[in-house]
Design a protein around this motif. Sequence first.
Motif, PDB file in Angstrom:
ATOM      1  N   ARG A 593       0.832  -1.202   0.000  1.00 51.20           N
ATOM      2  CA  ARG A 593       0.000   0.000   0.000  1.00 51.20           C
ATOM      3  C   ARG A 593       0.867   1.254   0.000  1.00 51.20           C
ATOM      4  N   GLY A 594       1.927   1.271   0.826  1.00 49.15           N
ATOM      5  CA  GLY A 594       2.802   2.443   0.899  1.00 49.15           C
ATOM      6  C   GLY A 594       3.555   2.683  -0.395  1.00 49.15           C
ATOM      7  N   VAL A 595       4.037   1.630  -1.025  1.00 54.23           N
ATOM      8  CA  VAL A 595       4.788   1.783  -2.271  1.00 54.23           C
ATOM      9  C   VAL A 595       3.884   2.311  -3.374  1.00 54.23           C
ATOM     10  N   CYS A 596       2.691   1.740  -3.509  1.00 55.20           N
ATOM     11  CA  CYS A 596       1.792   2.141  -4.595  1.00 55.20           C
ATOM     12  C   CYS A 596       1.277   3.565  -4.403  1.00 55.20           C
ATOM     13  N   GLN A 597       1.141   4.007  -3.162  1.00 55.77           N
ATOM     14  CA  GLN A 597       0.713   5.382  -2.910  1.00 55.77           C
ATOM     15  C   GLN A 597       1.830   6.381  -3.181  1.00 55.77           C
ATOM     16  N   THR A 598       3.094   5.893  -3.207  1.00 52.33           N
ATOM     17  CA  THR A 598       4.243   6.801  -3.339  1.00 52.33           C
ATOM     18  C   THR A 598       4.729   6.934  -4.773  1.00 52.33           C
ATOM     19  N   ILE A 599       4.726   5.838  -5.529  1.00 52.57           N
ATOM     20  CA  ILE A 599       5.414   5.848  -6.816  1.00 52.57           C
ATOM     21  C   ILE A 599       4.566   6.493  -7.907  1.00 52.57           C
ATOM     22  N   ASP A 600       5.308   7.032  -8.843  1.00 52.04           N
ATOM     23  CA  ASP A 600       4.738   7.490 -10.117  1.00 52.04           C
ATOM     24  C   ASP A 600       5.205   6.474 -11.153  1.00 52.04           C
ATOM     25  N   THR A 601       4.284   5.675 -11.632  1.00 50.40           N
ATOM     26  CA  THR A 601       4.671   4.555 -12.485  1.00 50.40           C
ATOM     27  C   THR A 601       5.281   4.989 -13.805  1.00 50.40           C
ATOM     28  N   GLU A 602       5.198   6.271 -14.147  1.00 53.88           N
ATOM     29  CA  GLU A 602       5.763   6.735 -15.398  1.00 53.88           C
ATOM     30  C   GLU A 602       7.267   7.021 -15.287  1.00 53.88           C
ATOM     31  N   LYS A 603       7.775   7.250 -14.081  1.00 51.00           N
ATOM     32  CA  LYS A 603       9.182   7.622 -13.956  1.00 51.00           C
ATOM     33  C   LYS A 603       9.865   7.099 -12.692  1.00 51.00           C
ATOM     34  N   ASP A 604       9.138   6.315 -11.905  1.00 50.23           N
ATOM     35  CA  ASP A 604       9.720   5.821 -10.646  1.00 50.23           C
ATOM     36  C   ASP A 604      10.146   4.363 -10.761  1.00 50.23           C
ATOM     37  N   LEU A 605      11.276   4.071 -10.168  1.00 45.94           N
ATOM     38  CA  LEU A 605      11.806   2.701 -10.112  1.00 45.94           C
ATOM     39  C   LEU A 605      11.896   2.289  -8.648  1.00 45.94           C
ATOM     40  N   VAL A 606      11.536   1.059  -8.365  1.00 42.18           N
ATOM     41  CA  VAL A 606      11.647   0.524  -7.001  1.00 42.18           C
ATOM     42  C   VAL A 606      12.964  -0.252  -6.903  1.00 42.18           C
ATOM     43  N   PHE A 607      13.843   0.237  -6.040  1.00 39.51           N
ATOM     44  CA  PHE A 607      15.101  -0.489  -5.809  1.00 39.51           C
ATOM     45  C   PHE A 607      14.920  -1.385  -4.579  1.00 39.51           C
ATOM     46  N   TYR A 608      15.006  -2.693  -4.807  1.00 36.35           N
ATOM     47  CA  TYR A 608      14.713  -3.693  -3.761  1.00 36.35           C
ATOM     48  C   TYR A 608      16.035  -4.317  -3.305  1.00 36.35           C
ATOM     49  N   SER A 609      16.499  -3.912  -2.105  1.00 39.74           N
ATOM     50  CA  SER A 609      17.753  -4.465  -1.584  1.00 39.74           C
ATOM     51  C   SER A 609      17.515  -5.568  -0.561  1.00 39.74           C
ATOM     52  N   GLN A 610      16.245  -5.924  -0.385  1.00 39.25           N
ATOM     53  CA  GLN A 610      15.914  -6.972   0.584  1.00 39.25           C
ATOM     54  C   GLN A 610      16.212  -8.345  -0.026  1.00 39.25           C
ATOM     55  N   ARG A 611      16.123  -9.393   0.814  1.00 35.97           N
ATOM     56  CA  ARG A 611      16.374 -10.749   0.347  1.00 35.97           C
ATOM     57  C   ARG A 611      15.244 -11.223  -0.563  1.00 35.97           C
ATOM     58  N   ALA A 612      15.615 -12.090  -1.506  1.00 35.89           N
ATOM     59  CA  ALA A 612      14.655 -12.540  -2.513  1.00 35.89           C
ATOM     60  C   ALA A 612      13.512 -13.344  -1.909  1.00 35.89           C
ATOM     61  N   TYR A 613      13.769 -14.037  -0.784  1.00 37.86           N
ATOM     62  CA  TYR A 613      12.701 -14.887  -0.258  1.00 37.86           C
ATOM     63  C   TYR A 613      11.556 -14.084   0.369  1.00 37.86           C
ATOM     64  N   ASP A 614      11.733 -12.768   0.619  1.00 41.08           N
ATOM     65  CA  ASP A 614      10.635 -11.932   1.105  1.00 41.08           C
ATOM     66  C   ASP A 614       9.869 -11.265  -0.038  1.00 41.08           C
ATOM     67  N   LEU A 615      10.382 -11.370  -1.271  1.00 43.77           N
ATOM     68  CA  LEU A 615       9.783 -10.669  -2.404  1.00 43.77           C
ATOM     69  C   LEU A 615       8.410 -11.227  -2.806  1.00 43.77           C
ATOM     70  N   PRO A 616       8.200 -12.568  -2.854  1.00 47.15           N
ATOM     71  CA  PRO A 616       6.870 -13.058  -3.258  1.00 47.15           C
ATOM     72  C   PRO A 616       5.739 -12.545  -2.376  1.00 47.15           C
ATOM     73  N   ALA A 617       5.978 -12.443  -1.067  1.00 56.35           N
ATOM     74  CA  ALA A 617       4.916 -11.951  -0.185  1.00 56.35           C
ATOM     75  C   ALA A 617       4.546 -10.513  -0.534  1.00 56.35           C
ATOM     76  N   PHE A 618       5.539  -9.691  -0.854  1.00 57.23           N
ATOM     77  CA  PHE A 618       5.276  -8.302  -1.250  1.00 57.23           C
ATOM     78  C   PHE A 618       4.489  -8.251  -2.553  1.00 57.23           C
ATOM     79  N   LEU A 619       4.887  -9.046  -3.544  1.00 54.72           N
ATOM     80  CA  LEU A 619       4.200  -9.018  -4.833  1.00 54.72           C
ATOM     81  C   LEU A 619       2.780  -9.569  -4.733  1.00 54.72           C
ATOM     82  N   GLU A 620       2.567 -10.562  -3.890  1.00 59.57           N
ATOM     83  CA  GLU A 620       1.204 -11.058  -3.667  1.00 59.57           C
ATOM     84  C   GLU A 620       0.336  -9.953  -3.075  1.00 59.57           C
ATOM     85  N   ALA A 621       0.918  -9.191  -2.154  1.00 60.04           N
ATOM     86  CA  ALA A 621       0.159  -8.094  -1.554  1.00 60.04           C
ATOM     87  C   ALA A 621      -0.138  -7.001  -2.577  1.00 60.04           C
ATOM     88  N   VAL A 622       0.812  -6.725  -3.493  1.00 62.59           N
ATOM     89  CA  VAL A 622       0.575  -5.737  -4.552  1.00 62.59           C
ATOM     90  C   VAL A 622      -0.587  -6.180  -5.432  1.00 62.59           C
TER      91      VAL A 622
END
Length: 798
Positions: A593-622
């Motif tokens: 919710r916080g990421v989607c409220q912050t980014i401008d999809t036309e010019k914003d990039l999400v830099f993900y420095s977290q571990r890969a095993y936490d990424l699926p849970a984030f994408l499921e929530a998106v």
Amino acid sequence: MPTGTGSLRFRSLTLCRDILEATPTATEPRERRAKLLDHLYGQHSLRQRWARPFAQLDAAQATASAGAIGPVLQMLWPILRFVPQWWFGQRLAHGRRLRWLTKRLQTTYGTPSPDFLTNALQLTADKHPDPAVVEPILMSALLHDLEAALRRPWLRQLSVRRRRRRWPFVVLLRCTTDPASPLRSLLNTYADVVREDRTSPLLVVAAVPGERPAFARDLPALDLATAAQTLTEDRRSRTRACVLDLGSTAADDPVARHWLLNNSKVPFRPNRLLDYASPALSLLCVSSLIVAGLLYLAPRHKACDDTWTNKVGERIGVTDGTCLLADDPGPDAEDQSDDYKALKEVEGAIARQNAQVLEKYRSRHLVYRTVVFFNPVTRPALPGREGDVFLQQLQGVALAQQQANSEAAYNENQVGLRLLIANPGDRYADAEVVARKIVELAEADRSLVAVVGVSQSRKETQAAIDVLTRAQLTVVASEITADNISPSQYFYQVAPPNDRLAAAAASFAWHEPSVLTATGKRGKARRAVVIEDPGDVYSQNLSEDFRHHFTAEGGKVVATFSYQPRLDPAGQIHDPKLGNQDRIISTADDLARGVCQTIDTEKDLVFYSQRAYDLPAFLEAVEKSTECRGRRITLLSGDDGGGFIASRTHLRYSFLQFYYLAFNAPGEQNGVGERFSAEFRSRFGPTPDDGQPMLAFDSFLVAKEAIDEAYRDKDPDFERSVVHVSLAHGEIDFTGASGPLGFNREQRAPKDKPVFVLEATRQQEGPSLVRLKCGRFANGKAVLFWGSGPTQYACPTD
């Protein structure tokens, strides 16, 4: 008895005579039994030297004659009198030596009691017992005593000098013509007693004039030669008697008389070859049994002795591959079942390789050394835990061990290598305690000299590296990239540092049209949102470096989300002081919710420095979030993103444009890398990103080269502290699967190691696409600029 062979002890015969001579006066059975025991023990004591004084003296006499110790003796006197007699009674009642007599008395008198003394009372009932009962008992007692005299200690039985006679005891009888004479009665009794026995320790030779004894009436008369042959037949023969008819007028042979008078000893046969072999074989068998027993009882190292289960159910610790570190999840968990089978297969291969090393090198006193792969090889069965590539790294190390030992088999300058697997648990939660176990094993095993494969830059990993390097173990990390993770001179890494990775990521984000817009076009990122883990040194360091380099390029970091999942199976205590914490998020839903409220999809990039095993849970929530509906997300991950791609999980999310940093790229391998990729995929199946197993492979090869260099002077006892010397002196410089590998005291990571930014494709089997390529490659080739168009951009360098 022959001269010098001792004297016979007729214990059974004497006991039977004592029973017959007893005259108990009591009428009550229990009292009669006690009186009989007193009588028998009294007679026994008079024949024993140690017991004679106690039988002849009473308590007052013994105390008076003892002098100063008289009071002590008076106090112990009841024990000294009672205990020996009690023990004597127990031996009579329950001992094995007189069971034959108990059974004979039971048969004769029909008494049901198994007690010897109760049956013996039957012999004392009459003052004049029946000779037909008494004489066979006395004869049996005599034969049992003679048989006991033949039982030598087993060491004497092994002696080559023991006498070998068919009949050890011989009785010569000269009977009269009177059928009722005592000698004829003795002969008949002996014949009756031994009739049912297979063997006897006594040979009776009787001269019987006149009428034959009853037991020999039906036997044919033999001549002298036939009789001699009969007496020397196999002892298993049931022939118990033979008759030699000399005739009434036969005269003595003077030659025979002279021989008998001068050769009174019974001859025994000479030693044969088997007589000499039997003692040696017997001693060999006994020694083998003793050694086998000691080996069986000796403490043995079991496969899982150095492993244990942590609080989240993972088996952690150290194994040589014989202890399976994961439990079979069953057929219902298909993904985990595949991982279990793959782990079981690679552990088995390592165990077999280790067994071959020990068999070849230890048995022949050749030089071998032990290397430890220190990396999580299991993952907890928790939602969203996908994308781990630790298993692939273990597979890469297994290939490296096999290759190294194959080369060492034909090169005397190389040593054999044994591989141990150390599992510190998910997220390296138990890294420090497992590191201490490695040090403990190294103290007991001087062959353990290096640790490889360490792949996560965490506080727990730092503590473990500190434990290992203080024990002078050379540590060669595979995928650790955090800047200045360890100051120790025993620490080296084969991956480039975070600062250079972040510089490459920032340059790519600013210059490459990578942000996928709603219209399908791609634009350059001008703003960035950073997602980091506040408890992970790698994540904090990489995000800080990215913020620095992206801002230097001209970009703006609009928000940083410090994401710490509430479900933390490792139970780690995160340090809130680490890194930037603009917003602290504890759930994947809040993060989406916080990421989607912050980014401008036309010019914003999400830099993900977290571990890969936490990424699926984030994408499921998106995917489920209403705030994110209809939005496309461009995400650039650190080098840990290769694990996410390896499982092809990204294909589930159509809204995702995914890039990731990598150390290897399809079609960019050198010759070593191509051979590794072909062998890896042949053994373990296809993978979209073999960069991480490649790094593990190289970390093992670096340790191997350093160990071989330490053995250059052919010193089989070189210390583990010598292994790092060749690395510190710059003597290790070769091309590995992931690129050039050179080290020195100041450069403990390869200089300008190849770095890539890859784009994950939407194809099930398709390889990732190279979007940035920088670094020093094989054969001295260096890529100093990158860019897909006419404009080129400078590559970051060390």
